[in-house]
Design an enzyme around this catalytic site. Structure first.
Site, PDB file in Angstrom:
ATOM      1  N   THR A  86     -16.184  10.913  -8.473  1.00 10.46           N
ATOM      2  CA  THR A  86     -17.964  10.765  -8.332  1.00 10.46           C
ATOM      3  C   THR A  86     -17.315  11.140  -6.556  1.00 10.46           C
ATOM      4  OG1 THR A  86     -17.014   8.816  -7.244  1.00 10.46           O
ATOM      5  CG2 THR A  86     -18.863   9.315  -8.688  1.00 10.46           C
ATOM      6  N   ARG A 158      -4.277   1.902  -3.197  1.00 10.87           N
ATOM      7  CA  ARG A 158      -4.311   2.586  -1.774  1.00 10.87           C
ATOM      8  C   ARG A 158      -3.782   3.696  -2.524  1.00 10.87           C
ATOM      9  NH1 ARG A 158      -1.284  -0.639   2.069  1.00 10.87           N
ATOM     10  NH2 ARG A 158      -0.617  -1.963   0.118  1.00 10.87           N
ATOM     11  N   PHE A 256      -4.229  -1.015   9.526  1.00  9.94           N
ATOM     12  CA  PHE A 256      -4.985   0.059   9.861  1.00  9.94           C
ATOM     13  C   PHE A 256      -4.989   0.521  11.579  1.00  9.94           C
ATOM     14  CE2 PHE A 256      -5.805   1.836   5.953  1.00  9.94           C
ATOM     15  CZ  PHE A 256      -5.330   1.322   4.955  1.00  9.94           C
ATOM     16  N   HIS A 258      -2.544   1.724  13.225  1.00 11.98           N
ATOM     17  CA  HIS A 258      -1.379   3.040  13.533  1.00 11.98           C
ATOM     18  C   HIS A 258      -2.668   4.131  14.418  1.00 11.98           C
ATOM     19  CE1 HIS A 258       1.534   0.821  11.571  1.00 11.98           C
ATOM     20  NE2 HIS A 258       0.697   0.262  10.691  1.00 11.98           N
ATOM     21  N   GLY A 260      -3.051   8.092  14.517  1.00  8.57           N
ATOM     22  CA  GLY A 260      -2.191   9.421  13.828  1.00  8.57           C
ATOM     23  C   GLY A 260      -3.506  10.477  14.823  1.00  8.57           C
ATOM     24  N   GLY A 264      -7.238  11.017   6.479  1.00  9.70           N
ATOM     25  CA  GLY A 264      -7.811  11.923   5.332  1.00  9.70           C
ATOM     26  C   GLY A 264      -7.891  10.921   4.279  1.00  9.70           C
ATOM     27  N   CYS A 267     -10.841   9.401  -0.325  1.00 11.17           N
ATOM     28  CA  CYS A 267     -11.559   8.344  -0.084  1.00 11.17           C
ATOM     29  C   CYS A 267     -12.258   7.915   1.500  1.00 11.17           C
ATOM     30  CB  CYS A 267     -10.589   6.592  -0.610  1.00 11.17           C
ATOM     31  SG  CYS A 267      -9.681   7.148  -2.163  1.00 11.17           S
ATOM     32  N   LYS A 270     -14.794  10.399   1.618  1.00 11.21           N
ATOM     33  CA  LYS A 270     -15.847  10.435   1.188  1.00 11.21           C
ATOM     34  C   LYS A 270     -16.821   9.641   1.186  1.00 11.21           C
ATOM     35  CE  LYS A 270     -14.603   9.941  -3.437  1.00 11.21           C
ATOM     36  NZ  LYS A 270     -15.277   8.246  -3.466  1.00 11.21           N
TER      37      LYS A 270
HETATM   38  C1  UGA Z   1      -8.309   4.165   0.779  1.00 11.66           C
HETATM   39  C2  UGA Z   1      -7.806   2.883   0.895  1.00 11.66           C
HETATM   40  O1  UGA Z   1      -6.814   2.187   1.522  1.00 11.66           O
HETATM   41  C3  UGA Z   1      -8.207   1.403  -0.141  1.00 11.66           C
HETATM   42  O2  UGA Z   1      -8.108   0.291   0.049  1.00 11.66           O
HETATM   43  C4  UGA Z   1      -9.016   2.042  -1.166  1.00 11.66           C
HETATM   44  O3  UGA Z   1      -9.251   1.824  -1.991  1.00 11.66           O
HETATM   45  C5  UGA Z   1      -9.444   4.057  -2.024  1.00 11.66           C
HETATM   46  O4  UGA Z   1      -8.889   4.558  -0.691  1.00 11.66           O
HETATM   47  C6  UGA Z   1     -10.204   4.527  -1.948  1.00 11.66           C
HETATM   48  O5  UGA Z   1     -10.542   4.133  -1.883  1.00 11.66           O
HETATM   49  O6  UGA Z   1      -9.724   4.954  -3.560  1.00 11.66           O
HETATM   50  P1  UGA Z   1      -5.915   5.923   0.701  1.00 11.66           P
HETATM   51  O7  UGA Z   1      -7.179   7.009   0.724  1.00 11.66           O
HETATM   52  O8  UGA Z   1      -5.043   5.898  -1.014  1.00 11.66           O
HETATM   53  O9  UGA Z   1      -6.614   4.898   0.123  1.00 11.66           O
HETATM   54  O10 UGA Z   1      -4.549   5.470   1.600  1.00 11.66           O
HETATM   55  P2  UGA Z   1      -4.780   4.466   3.149  1.00 11.66           P
HETATM   56  O11 UGA Z   1      -4.282   4.528   2.932  1.00 11.66           O
HETATM   57  O12 UGA Z   1      -5.984   4.169   3.007  1.00 11.66           O
HETATM   58  O13 UGA Z   1      -5.166   5.521   4.216  1.00 11.66           O
HETATM   59  C7  UGA Z   1      -5.895   6.809   4.417  1.00 11.66           C
HETATM   60  C8  UGA Z   1      -6.037   7.841   5.187  1.00 11.66           C
HETATM   61  O14 UGA Z   1      -6.290   6.975   6.548  1.00 11.66           O
HETATM   62  C9  UGA Z   1      -4.592   8.200   5.955  1.00 11.66           C
HETATM   63  O15 UGA Z   1      -5.382   9.852   6.225  1.00 11.66           O
HETATM   64  C10 UGA Z   1      -3.583   7.242   6.395  1.00 11.66           C
HETATM   65  O16 UGA Z   1      -2.768   8.441   7.466  1.00 11.66           O
HETATM   66  C11 UGA Z   1      -4.752   7.064   7.293  1.00 11.66           C
HETATM   67  N1  UGA Z   1      -4.885   5.969   8.186  1.00 11.66           N
HETATM   68  C12 UGA Z   1      -3.748   5.191   7.646  1.00 11.66           C
HETATM   69  C13 UGA Z   1      -4.126   6.231   9.539  1.00 11.66           C
HETATM   70  O17 UGA Z   1      -3.840   6.922  10.575  1.00 11.66           O
HETATM   71  N2  UGA Z   1      -3.148   4.747  10.652  1.00 11.66           N
HETATM   72  C14 UGA Z   1      -4.322   3.336   9.153  1.00 11.66           C
HETATM   73  O18 UGA Z   1      -2.867   2.792  10.342  1.00 11.66           O
HETATM   74  C15 UGA Z   1      -4.423   3.240   8.244  1.00 11.66           C
END
Ligand code: UGA
Length: 455
Positions: A86, A158, A256, A258, A260, A264, A267, A270
């Site tokens: 989607t 994730r 969550f 951290h 940075g 990106g 998910c 979008k």
């Molecule tokens: C995210 C959600 O965490 C999942 O629960 C969800 O199922 C998924 O989207 C989805 O909708 O399918 P994901 O995109 O795989 O998962 O990755 P994340 O680990 O959440 O990280 C997303 C972004 O946030 C990354 O760029 C990461 O570097 C950044 N981030 C994450 C930070 O900058 N700081 C943090 O503390 C955590």
């Protein structure tokens, strides 16, 4: 239970493989012949730790198969999951539901009576009822008598930790409209009850909103700590200590937080954008989410200045090593990665950029024109004026800093993930900049003792 999974993208493939590991009989279906052939041969088109081994095991056990034939896949299935993409619709930020509705329409011709059609794709409020309407409409068109149910089952896994997240979820959310659908959903997830994962039954609408609200909340949390990091840089403070200090409050939680270069991935960008559009459409502006989107976009661009500041303001003629280009570690996914903003800006400014990433090259080569790819961090840093740590892969967490510095012609180290201890990097001969840690900045203010008024 026999289950069909439509779509072998990230969510569809991980869910299909994990369901088969529960003991269910799973048929995954995709229109892309080449992808299905790869999967049939035991190949996994995405990089996800542990997925290939689990896939192979379940194929061998005869519980998991792949096909391009929808009718064959759904025959005898009690539940059919729609897990197609989607993406953000070009131009207006809405989720593009073309693939979801196309799948629903096709299903109307082939499902068995009594099937529960479960939407796993992330979809705006109202989509599940629309899926039901599309199927019903097609059944009328074809004159087929085929009672069916719908359910909404958003996914929270994730990338990079997908199997662990699927197998040990904080919760499973099932939006249903009937007791039959509820029972089927409970049966599907029964194996998780041994691990005491709560299965939450809600209305279709609540389930749809939970998914967007969860991602938007997490994106907000990250963006909040990123702004606090900016404040720390200006007024003195260490965002890591601040995050720890607030995260120990159980109401806030430590995850969550951290700081940075901006979030990106496939998910958060979008889904925040889709939620903002849903709010606008219903005259309930999501002002916090809209601001989060804006702040995050600007942040990625501002990271370029952070690099340039340490290089005397100019990229031209400089050689810059970039460590990591995927949007986070343990994935090959480049979607909306901060690297896609930062690297082209450096290249456009006249820098020679050498990048390295354990898994990102296959996708990254086309997305990052004008860069050179290196095997590892040390090779990337040879003759470099600056090193920029952009994605916190394990390989970049314990670098031999002296060795790396020895091969460089400059001494700048920009750590956009706060991986290193400022003292260690400085001792290795670097000028070091990180995120939200004013003490680490080369231009840090005078020690507190010097600022005390003399008596
Ligand atoms: C995210 C959600 O965490 C999942 O629960 C969800 O199922 C998924 O989207 C989805 O909708 O399918 P994901 O995109 O795989 O998962 O990755 P994340 O680990 O959440 O990280 C997303 C972004 O946030 C990354 O760029 C990461 O570097 C950044 N981030 C994450 C930070 O900058 N700081 C943090 O503390 C955590």
């Amino acid at each position: 239970m026999r289950i069909a999974m439509i779509g072998t993208g990230y969510v569809g493939l991980v869910s299909g493989v994990c369901f088969s590991d529960f003991g269910h009989e799973i048929v995954c279906v995709d229109k892309l012949t080449a992808k299905v052939e790869t999967l049939r041969a035991g190949g996994v088109p995405i990089y996800e730790p542990g997925l290939d081994e689990m896939l192979r095991r379940n194929v061998e056990a005869g519980r998991l198969s792949f096909t391009t034939d929808l009718a064959e896949a759904v025959k005898g299935a009690q539940a059919v999951f729609i897990a197609v993409g989607t993406p953000t619709r070009r131009g207006d930020g809405h989720a593009d539901l073309t693939y979801v509705y196309a799948a629903a329409r096709e299903l109307a011709d082939v499902i068995d009576p009594g099937t529960v059609v479960v939407t796993k794709s992330t979809v705006p409020v109202g989509t599940n009822r629309e899926v039901a309407r599309v199927i019903a409409e097609r059944l009328v068109e074809t004159g087929r008598d085929c009672p069916f149910e719908v359910a909404s089952n958003p996914e929270f896994l994730r990338e990079g930790a997908a199997i662990e997240d699927f197998m040990r979820p904080d919760r499973v959310v099932c939006g249903v409209d009937s007791e039959v659908a509820e029972q089927v959903m409970r049966d599907i997830y029964r194996p998780l009850s041994l691990r005491e994962a709560p299965v939450m039954i809600t209305s279709l609408e609540s389930a749809e909103i939970i998914k967007y609200a969860a991602n938007a909340f997490l994106a907000t949390k990250i963006t909040f700590i990123n702004e606090i990091a900016d404040l720390c840089e200006k007024v003195g403070g260490d965002v890591k200590a601040v995050a720890k200090g607030i995260g120990m409050d159980g109401r806030i939680g430590s995850k969550f937080l951290h700081a940075g270069p901006g979030y990106g991935g496939s998910c958060f960008p979008k889904d925040t954008s889709a939620l903002a559009r849903i709010g606008q459409d219903h005259s309930v502006p999501m002002r916090i989410v809209e601001t989060v989107i804006d702040v995050n976009d600007r942040r990625k661009r501002r990271m370029v200045d952070k690099v340039l500041d340490l290089l005397g303001g100019k990229a031209n003629g400089k050689r810059i090593a970039v460590l990591g280009v995927t949007f986070k570690p343990e994935t090959d996914d480049m979607r909306d990665s901060p690297s896609l903003t930062i690297v082209p800006a450096l290249v456009g400014g006249g820098a020679k950029v050498v990048v390295t990433d354990p898994e990102g090259r296959r996708e990254g080569e086309a997305l990052l024109p004008g860069v050179t790819w290196a095997e590892d961090a040390y090779a990337a840093a040879v003759e470099a004026d600056a090193v920029v740590l952009l994605t916190e892969w394990n390989q970049f967490r314990a670098l031999d800093l002296k060795r790396m510095r020895g091969g460089m012609r400059g001494d700048a180290f920009v750590d956009l993930r706060n991986v290193y201890d400022p003292e260690d990097v400085t001792q290795a001969g670097f000028r070091y900049v990180s995120i939200g840690r004013s003490d680490a900045e080369p231009t840090a203010g005078a020690p507190v003792t010097e600022l005390m008024p003399s008596t």
